[in-house]
Design an enzyme around this catalytic site. Structure first.
Site, PDB file in Angstrom:
ATOM      1  N   TYR A 223      -9.437  -6.890  12.425  1.00  0.00           N
ATOM      2  CA  TYR A 223      -8.622  -6.425  11.522  1.00  0.00           C
ATOM      3  C   TYR A 223      -8.718  -6.961  10.197  1.00  0.00           C
ATOM      4  CZ  TYR A 223      -5.112  -4.317   7.844  1.00  0.00           C
ATOM      5  OH  TYR A 223      -3.670  -3.903   7.395  1.00  0.00           O
TER       6      TYR A 223
ATOM      7  N   GLN B  77      -7.027  -2.183   3.949  1.00  0.00           N
ATOM      8  CA  GLN B  77      -5.846  -1.305   3.170  1.00  0.00           C
ATOM      9  C   GLN B  77      -6.782  -0.972   2.519  1.00  0.00           C
ATOM     10  OE1 GLN B  77      -2.334  -3.046   3.084  1.00  0.00           O
ATOM     11  NE2 GLN B  77      -2.266  -2.871   0.566  1.00  0.00           N
TER      12      GLN B  77
ATOM     13  N   THR C  39     -39.686  26.600  -9.588  1.00  0.00           N
ATOM     14  CA  THR C  39     -39.977  24.839  -9.114  1.00  0.00           C
ATOM     15  C   THR C  39     -40.623  23.802 -10.388  1.00  0.00           C
ATOM     16  OG1 THR C  39     -42.531  25.239  -9.014  1.00  0.00           O
ATOM     17  CG2 THR C  39     -40.973  25.790  -6.663  1.00  0.00           C
ATOM     18  N   HIS C  40     -39.660  23.126 -10.155  1.00  0.00           N
ATOM     19  CA  HIS C  40     -40.202  21.847 -11.583  1.00  0.00           C
ATOM     20  C   HIS C  40     -39.279  21.977 -12.674  1.00  0.00           C
ATOM     21  CE1 HIS C  40     -43.284  19.696  -8.932  1.00  0.00           C
ATOM     22  NE2 HIS C  40     -43.573  20.926  -9.209  1.00  0.00           N
TER      23      HIS C  40
ATOM     24  N   SER D 287       0.872  -1.089   0.395  1.00  0.00           N
ATOM     25  CA  SER D 287      -0.166   0.152  -0.061  1.00  0.00           C
ATOM     26  C   SER D 287       0.482   1.070   0.029  1.00  0.00           C
ATOM     27  CB  SER D 287      -0.932   0.112   1.119  1.00  0.00           C
ATOM     28  OG  SER D 287      -0.246   0.007   2.437  1.00  0.00           O
TER      29      SER D 287
ATOM     30  N   GLU E 243     -18.921  22.109 -14.786  1.00  0.00           N
ATOM     31  CA  GLU E 243     -19.658  20.251 -15.617  1.00  0.00           C
ATOM     32  C   GLU E 243     -18.332  19.187 -14.604  1.00  0.00           C
ATOM     33  OE1 GLU E 243     -20.939  20.405 -19.602  1.00  0.00           O
ATOM     34  OE2 GLU E 243     -18.746  21.774 -19.819  1.00  0.00           O
TER      35      GLU E 243
ATOM     36  N   ASN F  50      -1.679  -2.465  13.203  1.00  0.00           N
ATOM     37  CA  ASN F  50      -3.046  -2.816  12.959  1.00  0.00           C
ATOM     38  C   ASN F  50      -3.492  -1.607  13.625  1.00  0.00           C
ATOM     39  OD1 ASN F  50      -2.976  -5.111  11.490  1.00  0.00           O
ATOM     40  ND2 ASN F  50      -4.064  -6.479  13.139  1.00  0.00           N
TER      41      ASN F  50
ATOM     42  N   ASN G  73     -17.894  26.997 -22.736  1.00  0.00           N
ATOM     43  CA  ASN G  73     -18.003  26.296 -22.336  1.00  0.00           C
ATOM     44  C   ASN G  73     -17.555  25.959 -20.508  1.00  0.00           C
ATOM     45  OD1 ASN G  73     -19.292  25.014 -24.882  1.00  0.00           O
ATOM     46  ND2 ASN G  73     -17.236  23.514 -24.962  1.00  0.00           N
TER      47      ASN G  73
ATOM     48  N   SER H 258     -14.243  25.005 -27.156  1.00  0.00           N
ATOM     49  CA  SER H 258     -14.093  23.783 -27.988  1.00  0.00           C
ATOM     50  C   SER H 258     -13.281  24.029 -28.777  1.00  0.00           C
ATOM     51  CB  SER H 258     -15.343  24.044 -29.069  1.00  0.00           C
ATOM     52  OG  SER H 258     -15.921  22.925 -30.221  1.00  0.00           O
TER      53      SER H 258
ATOM     54  N   LYS I 267      -8.310   3.352   2.348  1.00  0.00           N
ATOM     55  CA  LYS I 267      -7.455   4.296   2.119  1.00  0.00           C
ATOM     56  C   LYS I 267      -7.070   5.145   0.570  1.00  0.00           C
ATOM     57  CE  LYS I 267      -3.360   2.225   4.234  1.00  0.00           C
ATOM     58  NZ  LYS I 267      -4.463   1.555   5.209  1.00  0.00           N
TER      59      LYS I 267
ATOM     60  N   LYS J  14     -17.652  28.535 -28.742  1.00  0.00           N
ATOM     61  CA  LYS J  14     -18.159  28.095 -27.633  1.00  0.00           C
ATOM     62  C   LYS J  14     -17.250  28.575 -26.754  1.00  0.00           C
ATOM     63  CE  LYS J  14     -20.643  25.317 -27.602  1.00  0.00           C
ATOM     64  NZ  LYS J  14     -20.842  23.821 -27.237  1.00  0.00           N
TER      65      LYS J  14
HETATM   66  N1  ARG Z   1      -1.273  -1.483   5.123  1.00  0.00           N
HETATM   67  C1  ARG Z   1      -2.154  -2.009   6.587  1.00  0.00           C
HETATM   68  C2  ARG Z   1      -3.435  -1.347   5.785  1.00  0.00           C
HETATM   69  O1  ARG Z   1      -3.237  -0.738   5.306  1.00  0.00           O
HETATM   70  C3  ARG Z   1      -1.577  -1.625   7.706  1.00  0.00           C
HETATM   71  C4  ARG Z   1      -1.916  -3.001   8.193  1.00  0.00           C
HETATM   72  C5  ARG Z   1      -1.495  -4.175   8.076  1.00  0.00           C
HETATM   73  N2  ARG Z   1      -1.527  -5.168   8.789  1.00  0.00           N
HETATM   74  C6  ARG Z   1      -1.735  -6.504   8.698  1.00  0.00           C
HETATM   75  N3  ARG Z   1      -1.526  -6.873   9.540  1.00  0.00           N
HETATM   76  N4  ARG Z   1      -0.843  -6.975   7.868  1.00  0.00           N
HETATM   77  O2  ARG Z   1      -3.842  -2.115   6.306  1.00  0.00           O
END
Ligand code: ARG
Length: 465
Positions: A320, A325, A152-153, A24, A293, A107, A288, A280, A328, A286
């Protein structure tokens, strides 16, 4: 970079493709400073509690501080930011580095890092929302006399001040802002000390860590999680933020839709500055409203992020699981997207001009005051349902005679009901009509000014960028 089999990851026997799949780091390396802050607090506590010798703690501290200004891209290719920091420490300090992770798991560490990160993010987003609100208020103040047709509408309904329409968005944003304040209370709880799932047999001082990291309630008391299993598996705080973000994005999407409509030739009520439009590649004429948007379009993925998070969590057994993971990407994307959207919309509002003539032309439509005519009859003692019906007849008569409602002769009106009198002319005086709307929250002249004064006071000058 992640694919390269590193010594550390390699020693643990991770195949390059497994490391690539499980890592990660490309995302969580932006948590580097949060991770360091958490480690520093944890280390201080371990040393003060006599769990780690003072000399070792000082050495580790020195190395942690050196990493503060490190470009996160320079972190070694590990599974995640936590392992990468430990690998860096180990490379310098050798075995001593191994003491830092005493009574801690990734964790509880990742839960801590995310909470620390989100606290700052919420504070930053709240200030951006404040600035957007202020941009609305300033635009309203600068166009305080402009009356437009309210819809409205998507059909013309009744006249409203342009400022009143803008203040509707200020109210929506205020609720977004309050939701973030409320969510913050549940983000601001320290999970460290929960370990992998079951805390530690070592005598930790969790409150000390919480205090060092600013996890405090209104009275300045440390706030720590109360169940180790919940602490490592809870992502409610991320869901709440993504939900608040989704609603905020939705509000902005609706604003964008209004701006897009208003800036079209058909409405022509506003002009978005060229800086916030694009041309455009084919049609030379144009202009835009791409920024608006995209503000509308980006809400789709902010909403999707919320749904993805909920889906991620719904089938997880306690406690956990590595699935977590995946939180994120959603959390970071929501934060980045809503923040940049709020910011650019504030800038766009500050560079927008109102076509007063077009607003005046639209609000001059006497049909917008048909409801006022009903109220006029009610004032003369006619029951509302009857008055509504009678004005319907007047509208039909005006149509037959091919004239506007305000051009009907008194004699013509009196064929419908004898309650119509000379004073009926005043009903169609727009200025008087706007002054008549006096209730709290109504788009009347005095009330809108009162609301503007309230917001100007609530959003201090400093909110201006
Ligand atoms: N990279 C992990 C996460 O974002 C961290 C925790 C990993 N824990 C483990 N026991 N593998 O959740």
């Amino acid at each position: 970079m992640i694919l390269a089999k590193t010594e550390a990851a390699g020693e643990r026997g991770l195949l390059p493709e497994v490391l690539a799949f499980t890592s990660s780091l490309p995302l969580d390396r932006q948590l580097l400073r949060e991770d360091l802050a958490g480690s520093l607090a944890h280390l201080t506590m371990l040393a003060r509690c006599g769990i780690v010798p003072r000399q070792a703690a000082l050495a580790i501290r020195g190395e942690l501080l050196k990493l503060w200004d490190l470009d996160p891209l320079q972190l070694p290719p590990e599974e995640d930011v936590h392992m990468a920091v430990e690998a860096r420490l180990t490379a310098v300090l050798g075995e001593t580095a191994g003491m830092l992770h005493t009574a801690r798991s990734r964790n509880d560490q990742v839960a801590l890092d995310m909470r620390l990160w989100l606290r700052d993010e919420i504070t930053g987003l709240r200030s951006e929302i404040r600035q957007l609100q202020r941009a609305f208020v300033d635009l309203a103040v600068n166009n305080i006399d402009v009356v437009m047709a309210g819809y409205t509408h998507l059909q013309r309904a009744q006249p409203v001040y342009f400022a009143h329409h803008l203040l509707a968005y200020v109210e929506m944003l205020e609720r977004d802002q309050q939701r973030l304040v409320d969510a913050f209370r549940r983000v601001n709880v320290c999970p460290l000390g929960s370990g992998a799932i079951a805390g530690s047999t070592l005598a930790l001082d969790r409150e000390m860590v919480a205090r060092l990291l600013g996890f405090l309630d209104e009275k300045g008391r440390p706030v720590v999680t109360q169940n180790s299993m919940d602490a490592v598996s809870d992502r409610d705080f991320a869901v709440e933020f993504c939900a608040a973000g989704a609603l905020l994005a939705l509000h902005i999407s609706r604003l964008a839709e209004d701006l897009i409509l208003w800036s079209s030739s058909e409405f022509g009520l506003i002009r978005i500055s060229d800086a916030y439009t694009t041309g455009s590649s084919l049609m030379p004429q144009k202009k835009n409203p791409d920024v608006a948007e995209l503000a509308r379009g980006k809400s789709a993925r902010v909403i999707a992020n919320l749904v993805a998070l909920l889906t991620l969590l719904k089938g997880l057994p306690m406690s956990y699981n590595r699935d977590l993971q995946e939180d994120k990407q959603r959390l970071f994307d929501t934060a980045d997207t809503v923040r940049s959207t709020v910011r650019i919309c504030a800038a766009m509002l500050r560079n927008l001009s109102v076509n007063k003539a077009a607003c005046a032309a639209a609000s001059a439509d006497p049909a917008l005051l048909a409801t006022d005519l009903v109220d006029y009859l009610v004032g003369k003692g006619v029951r509302f349902r009857d008055a509504h019906h009678l004005v319907g007849e007047a509208v039909a008569l005006a149509e037959r005679k091919q004239k506007s409602l305000d051009k009907l002769q008194l004699t013509e009106l009196r064929t419908i009901h004898e309650a119509f009198g000379d004073d009926v002319r005043d009903v169609f005086n727009l200025k008087q009509a706007m002054a008549r709307r006096t209730g709290t929250g109504a788009p009347g002249t005095a009330e809108v000014r009162k609301q503007l004064a309230r917001w100007t006071k609530l959003l201090p000058e400093g909110t201006k960028p």
